[in-house]
Design a protein around this motif. Structure first.
Motif, short mmCIF file in Angstrom:
data_model
loop_
_atom_site.label_atom_id
_atom_site.label_comp_id
_atom_site.label_asym_id
_atom_site.label_seq_id
_atom_site.Cartn_x
_atom_site.Cartn_y
_atom_site.Cartn_z
N MET A 160 70.29 32.52 20.50
CA MET A 160 70.94 31.44 19.78
C MET A 160 72.17 30.94 20.55
O MET A 160 72.48 29.76 20.51
CB MET A 160 71.34 31.92 18.38
CG MET A 160 71.87 30.81 17.51
SD MET A 160 70.80 29.37 17.30
CE MET A 160 69.42 30.05 16.44
N THR A 161 72.85 31.85 21.23
CA THR A 161 74.04 31.48 21.99
C THR A 161 73.72 30.35 22.96
O THR A 161 74.45 29.36 23.04
CB THR A 161 74.60 32.70 22.75
OG1 THR A 161 75.01 33.67 21.79
CG2 THR A 161 75.78 32.32 23.62
N GLU A 162 72.62 30.48 23.68
CA GLU A 162 72.25 29.48 24.68
C GLU A 162 71.98 28.12 24.03
O GLU A 162 72.39 27.09 24.56
CB GLU A 162 71.02 29.95 25.44
CG GLU A 162 70.61 29.02 26.56
CD GLU A 162 69.41 29.55 27.34
OE1 GLU A 162 68.70 28.71 27.92
OE2 GLU A 162 69.19 30.77 27.36
N LYS A 163 71.33 28.12 22.89
CA LYS A 163 71.02 26.85 22.21
C LYS A 163 72.30 26.14 21.78
O LYS A 163 72.42 24.93 21.95
CB LYS A 163 70.11 27.10 21.01
CG LYS A 163 68.71 27.49 21.39
CD LYS A 163 67.86 27.70 20.15
CE LYS A 163 66.44 28.10 20.55
NZ LYS A 163 65.59 28.25 19.37
N VAL A 164 73.23 26.89 21.20
CA VAL A 164 74.50 26.29 20.76
C VAL A 164 75.27 25.77 21.96
O VAL A 164 75.79 24.65 21.95
CB VAL A 164 75.32 27.30 19.94
CG1 VAL A 164 76.70 26.74 19.62
CG2 VAL A 164 74.59 27.68 18.66
N ILE A 165 75.34 26.56 23.01
CA ILE A 165 76.06 26.14 24.23
C ILE A 165 75.41 24.89 24.81
O ILE A 165 76.11 23.97 25.27
CB ILE A 165 76.13 27.29 25.24
CG1 ILE A 165 77.17 28.31 24.75
CG2 ILE A 165 76.47 26.78 26.64
CD1 ILE A 165 77.29 29.55 25.59
N ASN A 166 74.10 24.80 24.77
CA ASN A 166 73.42 23.61 25.29
C ASN A 166 73.79 22.36 24.51
O ASN A 166 73.90 21.27 25.09
CB ASN A 166 71.90 23.81 25.31
CG ASN A 166 71.45 24.73 26.41
OD1 ASN A 166 72.15 24.93 27.41
ND2 ASN A 166 70.29 25.34 26.24
N VAL A 167 74.00 22.49 23.22
CA VAL A 167 74.44 21.34 22.41
C VAL A 167 75.85 20.92 22.82
O VAL A 167 76.12 19.73 23.00
CB VAL A 167 74.36 21.66 20.90
CG1 VAL A 167 75.02 20.55 20.07
CG2 VAL A 167 72.92 21.87 20.47
N PHE A 168 76.74 21.88 23.01
CA PHE A 168 78.09 21.56 23.48
C PHE A 168 78.03 20.87 24.85
O PHE A 168 78.75 19.91 25.10
CB PHE A 168 78.97 22.81 23.56
CG PHE A 168 79.57 23.20 22.26
CD1 PHE A 168 80.74 22.61 21.80
CD2 PHE A 168 78.98 24.18 21.47
CE1 PHE A 168 81.31 22.97 20.60
CE2 PHE A 168 79.55 24.54 20.25
CZ PHE A 168 80.70 23.95 19.82
N ALA A 169 77.17 21.36 25.71
CA ALA A 169 77.03 20.76 27.05
C ALA A 169 76.54 19.32 26.95
O ALA A 169 77.06 18.43 27.62
CB ALA A 169 76.09 21.60 27.90
N ALA A 170 75.55 19.09 26.10
CA ALA A 170 75.02 17.73 25.94
C ALA A 170 76.08 16.79 25.37
O ALA A 170 76.20 15.64 25.81
CB ALA A 170 73.79 17.76 25.02
N LEU A 171 76.85 17.27 24.42
CA LEU A 171 77.88 16.44 23.80
C LEU A 171 78.99 16.08 24.78
O LEU A 171 79.47 14.95 24.79
CB LEU A 171 78.48 17.16 22.59
CG LEU A 171 79.61 16.42 21.86
CD1 LEU A 171 79.06 15.19 21.15
CD2 LEU A 171 80.28 17.34 20.86
N THR A 172 79.37 17.04 25.61
CA THR A 172 80.53 16.83 26.49
C THR A 172 80.15 16.36 27.89
O THR A 172 81.03 15.97 28.66
CB THR A 172 81.33 18.13 26.63
OG1 THR A 172 80.50 19.14 27.23
CG2 THR A 172 81.86 18.60 25.29
N GLY A 173 78.88 16.45 28.23
CA GLY A 173 78.45 16.06 29.58
C GLY A 173 78.78 17.13 30.62
O GLY A 173 78.73 16.87 31.82
#
Length: 72
Positions: free
Chosen positions: A1-14
């Motif tokens: 789950m950690t990776e999925k949440v981090i991927n959302v932060f990455a997508a939001l922030t670029g």
């Protein structure tokens, strides 16, 4: 789950997901503002099927706090 949440932060922030850790701070490190958190909530709900209540999540400033919500 950690990776999925981090991927959302990455997508939001670029940013690259490798730059984001559970200790990453939303305001200082990712430079997210209050309005950005609403976008984050929408992205998390779209990607993970749920999002925390905005009032509950408002004081959260570490990525780990968001991860903990999904690990309940």
């Amino acid at each position: 789950m950690t990776e999925k949440v981090i991927n959302v932060f990455a997508a939001l922030t670029g940013r690259d997901a490798a730059e984001i850790t559970p200790e990453t701070r939303l305001d200082e490190d990712l430079e997210l503002k209050s309005l950005d958190k609403f976008g984050l909530l929408a992205m998390l709900e779209a990607e993970l099927g749920a999002a925390p209540d905005p009032n509950e999540a408002d004081p959260w400033n570490l990525v780990s706090e968001w991860i903990a919500f999904y690990e309940k």
